[in-house]
Scaffold this motif. Structure first.
Motif, PDB file in Angstrom:
ATOM      1  N   ALA A   1       0.852  -1.128  -0.026  1.00  0.00           N
ATOM      2  CA  ALA A   1      -0.040   0.135  -0.145  1.00  0.00           C
ATOM      3  C   ALA A   1       0.766   1.555  -0.039  1.00  0.00           C
ATOM      4  CB  ALA A   1      -0.854   0.047   1.278  1.00  0.00           C
ATOM      5  N   PRO A   2       1.932   1.483   0.795  1.00  0.00           N
ATOM      6  CA  PRO A   2       2.746   2.628   0.849  1.00  0.00           C
ATOM      7  C   PRO A   2       3.412   2.773  -0.585  1.00  0.00           C
ATOM      8  CG  PRO A   2       3.063   1.455   2.806  1.00  0.00           C
ATOM      9  CD  PRO A   2       2.275   0.528   2.000  1.00  0.00           C
ATOM     10  N   VAL A   3       3.640   1.688  -1.181  1.00  0.00           N
ATOM     11  CA  VAL A   3       4.492   1.835  -2.728  1.00  0.00           C
ATOM     12  C   VAL A   3       3.462   2.229  -3.571  1.00  0.00           C
ATOM     13  CG1 VAL A   3       5.317   0.326  -4.611  1.00  0.00           C
ATOM     14  CG2 VAL A   3       6.177   0.042  -2.273  1.00  0.00           C
ATOM     15  N   MET A   4       2.127   1.796  -3.289  1.00  0.00           N
ATOM     16  CA  MET A   4       1.171   2.321  -4.422  1.00  0.00           C
ATOM     17  C   MET A   4       1.003   3.831  -3.967  1.00  0.00           C
ATOM     18  SD  MET A   4      -1.661  -0.816  -3.955  1.00  0.00           S
ATOM     19  CE  MET A   4      -2.682   0.153  -4.732  1.00  0.00           C
ATOM     20  N   ASP A   5       0.673   4.535  -2.949  1.00  0.00           N
ATOM     21  CA  ASP A   5       0.807   5.662  -2.368  1.00  0.00           C
ATOM     22  C   ASP A   5       1.799   6.737  -3.214  1.00  0.00           C
ATOM     23  OD1 ASP A   5      -1.449   4.980  -1.183  1.00  0.00           O
ATOM     24  OD2 ASP A   5      -0.526   5.096   0.892  1.00  0.00           O
TER      25      ASP A   5
ATOM     26  N   THR B   1      -6.069   9.397 -10.050  1.00  0.00           N
ATOM     27  CA  THR B   1      -6.690   8.165  -9.640  1.00  0.00           C
ATOM     28  C   THR B   1      -6.050   7.010 -10.244  1.00  0.00           C
ATOM     29  OG1 THR B   1      -8.070   8.392 -11.529  1.00  0.00           O
ATOM     30  CG2 THR B   1      -9.092   9.477  -9.533  1.00  0.00           C
ATOM     31  N   ARG B   2      -4.784   7.474 -10.793  1.00  0.00           N
ATOM     32  CA  ARG B   2      -4.035   6.268 -11.252  1.00  0.00           C
ATOM     33  C   ARG B   2      -2.768   5.768 -10.478  1.00  0.00           C
ATOM     34  NH1 ARG B   2      -3.900   7.036 -17.857  1.00  0.00           N
ATOM     35  NH2 ARG B   2      -5.912   6.920 -18.187  1.00  0.00           N
ATOM     36  N   VAL B   3      -2.876   4.506 -10.440  1.00  0.00           N
ATOM     37  CA  VAL B   3      -1.461   3.811  -9.614  1.00  0.00           C
ATOM     38  C   VAL B   3      -0.541   3.145 -10.524  1.00  0.00           C
ATOM     39  CG1 VAL B   3      -0.734   2.424  -7.617  1.00  0.00           C
ATOM     40  CG2 VAL B   3      -2.828   3.497  -7.658  1.00  0.00           C
ATOM     41  N   ARG B   4       0.619   4.044 -10.818  1.00  0.00           N
ATOM     42  CA  ARG B   4       1.385   3.593 -11.713  1.00  0.00           C
ATOM     43  C   ARG B   4       2.584   2.589 -11.214  1.00  0.00           C
ATOM     44  NH1 ARG B   4       0.994   5.935 -16.621  1.00  0.00           N
ATOM     45  NH2 ARG B   4      -0.428   7.842 -16.608  1.00  0.00           N
TER      46      ARG B   4
ATOM     47  N   GLU C   1       3.854 -17.432  -2.859  1.00  0.00           N
ATOM     48  CA  GLU C   1       3.642 -17.198  -4.043  1.00  0.00           C
ATOM     49  C   GLU C   1       4.500 -15.829  -4.910  1.00  0.00           C
ATOM     50  OE1 GLU C   1      -0.862 -18.814  -4.628  1.00  0.00           O
ATOM     51  OE2 GLU C   1      -0.611 -17.115  -3.114  1.00  0.00           O
ATOM     52  N   VAL C   2       4.530 -16.107  -6.175  1.00  0.00           N
ATOM     53  CA  VAL C   2       5.376 -15.002  -6.844  1.00  0.00           C
ATOM     54  C   VAL C   2       4.110 -14.240  -7.436  1.00  0.00           C
ATOM     55  CG1 VAL C   2       6.752 -14.495  -8.616  1.00  0.00           C
ATOM     56  CG2 VAL C   2       7.236 -16.370  -7.130  1.00  0.00           C
ATOM     57  N   TYR C   3       4.161 -12.566  -7.293  1.00  0.00           N
ATOM     58  CA  TYR C   3       3.458 -11.870  -8.030  1.00  0.00           C
ATOM     59  C   TYR C   3       4.052 -10.800  -8.658  1.00  0.00           C
ATOM     60  CZ  TYR C   3      -0.156 -13.587  -4.707  1.00  0.00           C
ATOM     61  OH  TYR C   3      -0.791 -14.616  -3.805  1.00  0.00           O
ATOM     62  N   ARG C   4       3.366 -10.360  -9.859  1.00  0.00           N
ATOM     63  CA  ARG C   4       4.117  -8.986 -10.291  1.00  0.00           C
ATOM     64  C   ARG C   4       3.496  -7.691  -9.372  1.00  0.00           C
ATOM     65  NH1 ARG C   4       2.740  -8.610 -16.587  1.00  0.00           N
ATOM     66  NH2 ARG C   4       1.848  -6.886 -16.022  1.00  0.00           N
ATOM     67  N   LEU C   5       4.285  -6.851  -9.278  1.00  0.00           N
ATOM     68  CA  LEU C   5       3.785  -5.663  -8.633  1.00  0.00           C
ATOM     69  C   LEU C   5       2.281  -4.957  -8.769  1.00  0.00           C
ATOM     70  CD1 LEU C   5       4.611  -3.995  -6.077  1.00  0.00           C
ATOM     71  CD2 LEU C   5       5.953  -2.587  -7.490  1.00  0.00           C
ATOM     72  N   ASP C   6       2.303  -4.773 -10.310  1.00  0.00           N
ATOM     73  CA  ASP C   6       1.128  -4.245 -10.557  1.00  0.00           C
ATOM     74  C   ASP C   6      -0.242  -5.136 -10.399  1.00  0.00           C
ATOM     75  OD1 ASP C   6       1.870  -6.074 -12.377  1.00  0.00           O
ATOM     76  OD2 ASP C   6       1.343  -5.030 -14.327  1.00  0.00           O
ATOM     77  N   ARG C   7       0.194  -6.412 -10.313  1.00  0.00           N
ATOM     78  CA  ARG C   7      -0.769  -7.513  -9.879  1.00  0.00           C
ATOM     79  C   ARG C   7      -1.216  -7.216  -8.436  1.00  0.00           C
ATOM     80  NH1 ARG C   7      -5.821  -9.120 -10.276  1.00  0.00           N
ATOM     81  NH2 ARG C   7      -6.034 -11.066  -9.618  1.00  0.00           N
ATOM     82  N   LEU C   8      -0.530  -7.028  -7.615  1.00  0.00           N
ATOM     83  CA  LEU C   8      -0.450  -6.776  -6.139  1.00  0.00           C
ATOM     84  C   LEU C   8      -1.393  -5.734  -5.919  1.00  0.00           C
ATOM     85  CD1 LEU C   8       3.018  -7.869  -4.750  1.00  0.00           C
ATOM     86  CD2 LEU C   8       1.074  -9.062  -4.513  1.00  0.00           C
ATOM     87  N   GLY C   9      -0.983  -4.705  -6.620  1.00  0.00           N
ATOM     88  CA  GLY C   9      -1.823  -3.453  -6.667  1.00  0.00           C
ATOM     89  C   GLY C   9      -3.289  -3.649  -7.116  1.00  0.00           C
TER      90      GLY C   9
ATOM     91  N   ARG D   1      -9.180   4.363  -7.186  1.00  0.00           N
ATOM     92  CA  ARG D   1      -7.748   4.383  -8.125  1.00  0.00           C
ATOM     93  C   ARG D   1      -8.139   3.131  -8.932  1.00  0.00           C
ATOM     94  NH1 ARG D   1      -3.047   5.032  -3.870  1.00  0.00           N
ATOM     95  NH2 ARG D   1      -4.357   3.359  -2.765  1.00  0.00           N
ATOM     96  N   THR D   2      -6.953   3.124 -10.222  1.00  0.00           N
ATOM     97  CA  THR D   2      -7.009   2.129 -10.959  1.00  0.00           C
ATOM     98  C   THR D   2      -5.573   1.857 -11.055  1.00  0.00           C
ATOM     99  OG1 THR D   2      -7.200   3.279 -12.956  1.00  0.00           O
ATOM    100  CG2 THR D   2      -9.263   2.101 -12.006  1.00  0.00           C
ATOM    101  N   VAL D   3      -5.154   0.739 -11.365  1.00  0.00           N
ATOM    102  CA  VAL D   3      -3.586   0.511 -11.616  1.00  0.00           C
ATOM    103  C   VAL D   3      -3.372   0.283 -13.309  1.00  0.00           C
ATOM    104  CG1 VAL D   3      -1.815  -1.341 -11.539  1.00  0.00           C
ATOM    105  CG2 VAL D   3      -3.349  -1.234  -9.532  1.00  0.00           C
TER     106      VAL D   3
END
Length: 245
Positions: A138-142, A148-151, A188-196, A207-209
């Motif tokens: 969540a902090p990385v997303m912030d 409204t976009r989380v890159r 499990e392994v995830y992509r960071l954008d998928r975690l978002g 917000r959207t990723v």
């Protein structure tokens, strides 16, 4: 045993203290808020008196390379001098999976310097390297939010619950010094954008990723943050943690 937990009031440290106390040990949190500073040495000798083990899960207040390097190296010098004076028999330190495989990333270079100080200290030690915590998503997303976009990039991670990290650190503190490294990771392994995306699906906030390979602190990271086949995999899954957090 008397076990002093440096950084014992933080996210990991407070959980380590609770686990050690539940196991019957005298666990003592050491932090500026308890009157102990590893930078100045304030309160350190008194706190380490008769200590068997020191656990260091403290963190630099800044990710800037110069500030982080100063924090970790100066703290190590002060802490190990006090440990030797007190006769501490085991030092446990928390580090990061893949920390020595990410060239040019300032904070990681500071952690490498800390690891070297641990190995060179002369105090028997155990290093626990963990992957990124669930709580950091969540902090990385912030940090990466624009309107409204989380890159977020598609960097692969194998994140882990802080509770599982604390359990591994507490286990190491109660065991014999390994004089080596133990890697721990989530299941499990995830992509960071998928975690978002998963985070916003569980807790929508408008917000959207957007996948952006140049965005945020994990942009351009080599594929080393998931650990290798030697990593111990914890049980807690990200989806389960999201439901409970």
């Amino acid at each position: 045993m008397k076990i002093v937990v440096v950084g014992g009031t933080g996210l990991i440290g407070s959980q380590v203290v609770a686990l050690l106390r539940a196991a019957g040990h005298q666990a003592v949190p050491a932090a500026p808020s308890t009157g102990v500073s590893t930078l100045t040495g304030e309160g350190l000798a008194e706190t380490l008196a008769a200590a068997d083990v020191v656990v260091d899960v403290s963190n630099s207040p800044s990710f800037d390379i110069e500030a982080a390097l100063d924090f970790f190296t100066r703290s190590a010098r002060t802490l190990f001098a006090a440990e030797k004076e007190a006769g501490v028999r085991h030092h446990v330190a928390l580090s990061i999976v893949g920390v020595d495989q990410v060239p040019g990333y300032g904070y990681y270079e500071a952690k490498i310097a800390q690891e070297k100080a641990v190995r060179d200290s002369g105090v028997p030690y155990s290093l626990v390297r963990a992957t990124q915590f669930f709580e950091f998503v969540a902090p990385v997303m912030d940090l990466s939010t624009e309107g409204t976009r989380v890159r977020l990039p598609s960097t692969r991670l194998r994140p882990i619950a802080s509770a599982d990290v604390a359990s591994a650190v507490a286990e190491a503190a109660q065991g014999r010094p390994s004089n080596g490294i133990r890697n721990i990771a989530g299941p499990e392994v995830y992509r960071l954008d998928r975690l978002g995306e998963m985070t916003l699906a569980a807790k929508p906030d408008g917000r959207t990723v957007v996948t952006d390979e140049t965005a945020g602190p994990f942009a351009g990271m080599p594929d080393v943050l998931t650990g290798d086949d030697t990593a111990h995999l914890a049980a807690t899954r990200f989806e389960e943690w999201l439901k409970q957090s």
